[in-house]
Scaffold this active site. Structure first.
Site, PDB file in Angstrom:
ATOM      1  N   ARG A  10       0.849  -1.179   0.000  1.00 25.35           N
ATOM      2  CA  ARG A  10       0.000   0.000   0.000  1.00 25.35           C
ATOM      3  C   ARG A  10       0.889   1.235   0.000  1.00 25.35           C
ATOM      4  NH1 ARG A  10      -3.590  -0.418   5.143  1.00 25.35           N
ATOM      5  NH2 ARG A  10      -4.333   1.609   4.395  1.00 25.35           N
ATOM      6  N   ASP A  85      -4.975  -7.114   8.471  1.00 29.95           N
ATOM      7  CA  ASP A  85      -5.811  -6.718   7.333  1.00 29.95           C
ATOM      8  C   ASP A  85      -6.147  -7.892   6.424  1.00 29.95           C
ATOM      9  OD1 ASP A  85      -5.763  -4.069   8.122  1.00 29.95           O
ATOM     10  OD2 ASP A  85      -4.057  -3.544   6.843  1.00 29.95           O
ATOM     11  N   SER A 130     -13.130   1.068  14.111  1.00 29.94           N
ATOM     12  CA  SER A 130     -12.887  -0.362  14.291  1.00 29.94           C
ATOM     13  C   SER A 130     -14.025  -0.967  15.100  1.00 29.94           C
ATOM     14  CB  SER A 130     -11.556  -0.574  15.031  1.00 29.94           C
ATOM     15  OG  SER A 130     -11.485  -1.869  15.612  1.00 29.94           O
ATOM     16  N   ARG A 132     -14.163  -3.832  16.460  1.00 27.76           N
ATOM     17  CA  ARG A 132     -13.616  -4.480  17.654  1.00 27.76           C
ATOM     18  C   ARG A 132     -13.367  -3.465  18.767  1.00 27.76           C
ATOM     19  NH1 ARG A 132      -8.556  -4.546  19.726  1.00 27.76           N
ATOM     20  NH2 ARG A 132      -7.679  -3.640  17.839  1.00 27.76           N
ATOM     21  N   GLY A 151      -8.754   7.110   8.237  1.00 38.36           N
ATOM     22  CA  GLY A 151      -7.581   7.730   7.653  1.00 38.36           C
ATOM     23  C   GLY A 151      -6.315   7.030   8.121  1.00 38.36           C
ATOM     24  N   THR A 155      -3.210  11.065   9.850  1.00 40.62           N
ATOM     25  CA  THR A 155      -4.502  11.742   9.775  1.00 40.62           C
ATOM     26  C   THR A 155      -5.271  11.602  11.080  1.00 40.62           C
ATOM     27  OG1 THR A 155      -4.667  11.427   7.381  1.00 40.62           O
ATOM     28  CG2 THR A 155      -6.724  11.802   8.577  1.00 40.62           C
ATOM     29  N   ARG A 156      -5.274  10.419  11.654  1.00 37.89           N
ATOM     30  CA  ARG A 156      -6.006  10.212  12.901  1.00 37.89           C
ATOM     31  C   ARG A 156      -5.358  10.962  14.063  1.00 37.89           C
ATOM     32  NH1 ARG A 156      -6.919   3.830  12.936  1.00 37.89           N
ATOM     33  NH2 ARG A 156      -5.273   3.838  11.349  1.00 37.89           N
ATOM     34  N   CYS A 243     -15.416  -7.439   8.832  1.00 40.05           N
ATOM     35  CA  CYS A 243     -15.111  -6.161   9.475  1.00 40.05           C
ATOM     36  C   CYS A 243     -16.257  -5.680  10.351  1.00 40.05           C
ATOM     37  CB  CYS A 243     -14.783  -5.102   8.419  1.00 40.05           C
ATOM     38  SG  CYS A 243     -13.159  -5.311   7.666  1.00 40.05           S
TER      39      CYS A 243
END
Length: 313
Positions: A10, A85, A130, A132, A151, A155-156, A243
């Site tokens: 990624r 992931d 999330s 979870r 993000g 970003t977070r 998810c």
């Protein structure tokens, strides 16, 4: 001239840092690869559609499909992923050929206002997308208000600085790989919040028929990490989690003994089923399947219809 070894990743900073870590390990173990490794960044569906939360998609693979397509098409030789992931079932023709040694599996507490989760005031806002983490938090603190927060890591962190929420959770491993340990206000122990299956592990995926790459990756793979994550993934496969399903799982080795802990929660955190199982590490598949079956037996309704209390977060 030797053919370059193409690593698909990624395009985020964290993913590229993980790809760089893999390249360094490969070059250290195989000096002949120096100067022959190419990193091929790609943008995945999960990176493009940031307006959607993870539970909106309802399946894993949104951060891996483009990389796996490139593998199957022969555009890259291997792909590097955050293990958490990865879908529990891979596309035909692909396999996990190895994993680097696992980093810290825990979640980090990120906040500019509150020193720890235990000191979070009533009715505070916590940002997360999330399923979870949201379910685990609401199980502990049903008064908390959840706001969506997506993000990349940077970003977070910025959104917390801007006051979008009073706190959030990020994986300790990711922050450490980015050199952002200073952002960690506290660390959440696994007895408080069980991590996602595979959290902290870096996976190396390649084509099943690529014998040369398989041998290469096996030579640098960390056996204990492979064993523990295999147990967690067997549990996840048996649960058939998406998810949208809040699932935590962690396997730990003590000599030849493996202990696997797992939990399944309702999305609103009101229901939690947790179990553990211990056995010989040679029976990793049986242990994972057995715990998955046990959790499914007690939490079947949650998995089939996990509720709507926080859908979309």
């Amino acid at each position: 001239m030797k053919k370059p070894l193409r690593i698909g990743t990624r395009a985020s900073k964290l993913a590229r840092a993980q790809a760089q870590k893999l390249a360094e390990v490969l070059e250290s173990a195989h000096p002949s690869l120096r100067g022959m490794i190419q990193t091929v960044p790609m943008t995945t569906a999960g990176d493009r559609e940031l307006h959607k939360t993870l539970s909106d998609w309802g399946y894993k693979g949104l951060f891996t499909k483009e990389l796996e397509d490139a593998l199957l098409d022969g555009r890259i030789d291997l792909a590097v992923h955050s293990m958490k992931d990865m879908p529990s079932v891979l596309p035909d023709g692909l396999l996990i050929a190895g994993m680097l040694e696992r980093a810290d599996v825990r979640d980090a507490w990120i906040s500019n206002r509150h020193d720890s989760l235990s000191l979070l005031p009533k009715d505070a806002t916590v940002g997360s997308s999330s399923a979870r983490r949201i379910a685990q938090l609401l199980h502990l603190r049903p008064d908390v208000k959840i706001v969506p927060l997506r993000g990349n890591v940077e970003t977070r962190l910025r959104k917390i600085e801007e006051g979008v929420a009073e706190a959030t959770f990020l994986a300790v491993a990711g922050l450490e790989r980015l050199g952002l340990e200073s952002a960690i206000r506290d660390v959440i122990e696994t007895e408080v919040m069980l991590p996602a299956a595979g959290q902290g592990a870096i996976a190396m995926e390649c084509r099943a028929d690529d014998a040369d790459t398989r041998v290469l990756l096996a030579s640098i793979s960390h056996a204990d990490t492979m064993t523990c994550v295999a147990a967690e993934r067997e549990m996840l496969r048996e649960l058939d989690g998406s998810c949208r399903t809040p699932i935590g799982g962690l396997a730990q080795l003590n000599g030849n003994t493996l202990t696997l802990r797992g939990e399944v929660l309702s999305l609103d955190g009101t229901i939690r089923h947790a179990r553990d199982i211990t056995g010989d590490a040679k029976d990793v598949e049986r242990i994972g399947v057995a715990l998955g079956k046990e959790l499914r037996a007690v939490a079947g309704d949650i998995l089939v219809n996990p509720g709507v209390a926080h859908a979309g977060t």
